[in-house]
Each structure stands twice: as C-alpha cells, then as structure tokens.
Design an enzyme around this catalytic site. Structure first.
Site: not given
Ligand code: PGA
Length: 237
Positions: A9, A11, A92, A94, A160, A166, A198
C-alpha cells in the site's frame, strides 16, 4: 500449505519514475502469484501496463461510493477496473480517520467494488484506547458487519491495529493470532485474513508463521523494492 498474499500500500507516495524503477525491480525478482500493489489512482494505468504480463496484481487504495455522475474529484470502481486493476482497499484506517468514512459509506464502496468485479481488501483495526480497554476483538468484529452478507470469495480482511501502522511497533504474535482466529470464527474459516502494521523484512516471516495469517498488507516497507521483495519471499508461494 495455501499460498499467502502480500499486498503493498503506497498511500500518498510515488511518482512516474519511482513506479518505473520499483516495479521493474519487482519484475526482475520474479515474485510469486500472490503479490499485489495498491497505488495512487494517477499511476494505476502505468503500473497495469508495466505488470500486464506478470502475476503481480494492481489495485487502488479506495473507490468512490458513487457509480458515475456529478461527483467532482471522484474515481469510480468501474474506472479502476477499466485501468486493468483487480482489487481495491476499502476502509483503511487513514480513510476512516481523515475522511470520515463510516460503515454506511464503506458499505456503498464495497457494493461498487463488487459490482465492478474488484476484489475487496477490507481494512479493520482498533486504536490504542480500544486495545487498552480490552475490547479490541469486539470492536473489530463490529467493523466486519459490512461484510456479513457477502460471498467470502469476493473479499479479504486486513487486520491493521491503528497503533501499529507506521509506528514501528507491530502487534505481538499472540495479539495477531487471537484477532485472526476471532475474525475467522466470526466470518468463516475460509475468509482470508491479512495482517498489517509495521511489517518489515525482519518481522514478516514470524508474522506469516502465525496460525490464521493468510498474508500481509505492507505500507512503508513496500516503497522499497528490496525490502518488499524480501517480505514477499517470506510467504508461502
Ligand atoms: P505500515 O502501514 O506498514 O507503514 O505500518 C500499513 C498500512 O497502513 O497498510
């Protein structure tokens, strides 16, 4: 053992030359059949062209809740499909946090994606306060209500935990195992459940070895070809 899925992903990251460079490295690495990348809308066409003779799939990170019409700035599921994509992320954390995507909105998006024959990667996960309150499983199962009437072959779930995205702090293997088992017990054992938050090359293998983990959703580490290749090669092919 069934093949595991590794989905990147990106983003709000990337540009034409980065797509070109990273995707060519992935192609040279000859990854297995269950690798996909979810990219910004603007680069889906470029990625689908580059990957058209490979087994690596391309997806979007979101779709509009609307099919077509006067919705300035929106991109529909059928447009994503028309680019050559085969999947999309929906819900997601976010999107939920910064764009106010509540369950009703997500229900429309899932309907649009399925109508365009896009596989839905439906993201769920609790925040730190919920985890600390001991209600994480209950919270996540509630988020899954959107999927209950849908044929399980049409979607996968990505668990997640928001506090792990992140941050460099992934959930423990035990926390991951408990949640994945709970999701399968609730939706059906045949439902694929990915873990995200992560994931890096140095923890991918141990997370993939947890019972009930059918793959990974990888954010930051998917921007680096070598890291993403190492993660992809950690799964069952
Ligand atoms: P990350 O993000 O691997 O940077 O923690 C995962 C995600 O948001 O899909």
């Amino acid at each position: 053992m069934a093949a595991q899925s590794i989905i990147g992903n990106w983003k709000l990251n990337g540009n034409r030359s980065m797509i070109n460079e990273v995707l060519r490295e992935l192609l040279d690495a000859k990854l297995g059949a269950h690798v996909a990348l979810c990219l910004p809308f603007t680069y889906l066409d470029q990625a689908c062209q580059l990957l058209r003779d490979s087994a690596i799939k391309v997806g979007s990170q979101d779709v509009s809740r609307y099919q077509e019409g006067a919705y300035t700035g929106e991109v529909s599921a059928s447009m994503v499909k028309d680019m050559g994509c085969s999947l999309t992320l929906i819900g997601h954390s976010e999107r939920r946090a910064y764009f106010a995507e509540i369950s009703d909105v997500l229900q429309y998006k899932v309907t649009q994606a399925l109508a365009s024959d896009l596989k839905v990667v439906f993201c769920v996960g609790e925040n730190l306060a919920v985890r600390q309150s001991g209600r994480a499983v209950e919270y996540v199962l509630n988020e899954l209500d959107v999927l209950r009437a849908i044929d399980p072959s049409k979607f996968v779930v990505a668990y997640e935990p928001v506090w792990a995205i992140g941050t460099g702090a992934s959930a423990t293997l035990e926390e991951i195992g408990v949640m994945h088992q709970a999701i399968k017990a609730s939706l059906g054992e045949e439902v694929s459940v990915l873990y995200g938050g992560s994931v890096k090359a140095n923890n991918a293998k141990s997370i993939l070895s947890v019972s009930g983990v059918d793959g990974l959703l990888v954010g930051g580490a998917s921007l680096n070809a070598k890291e993403f290749i190492a993660i992809s090669n950690s799964g069952n092919q």
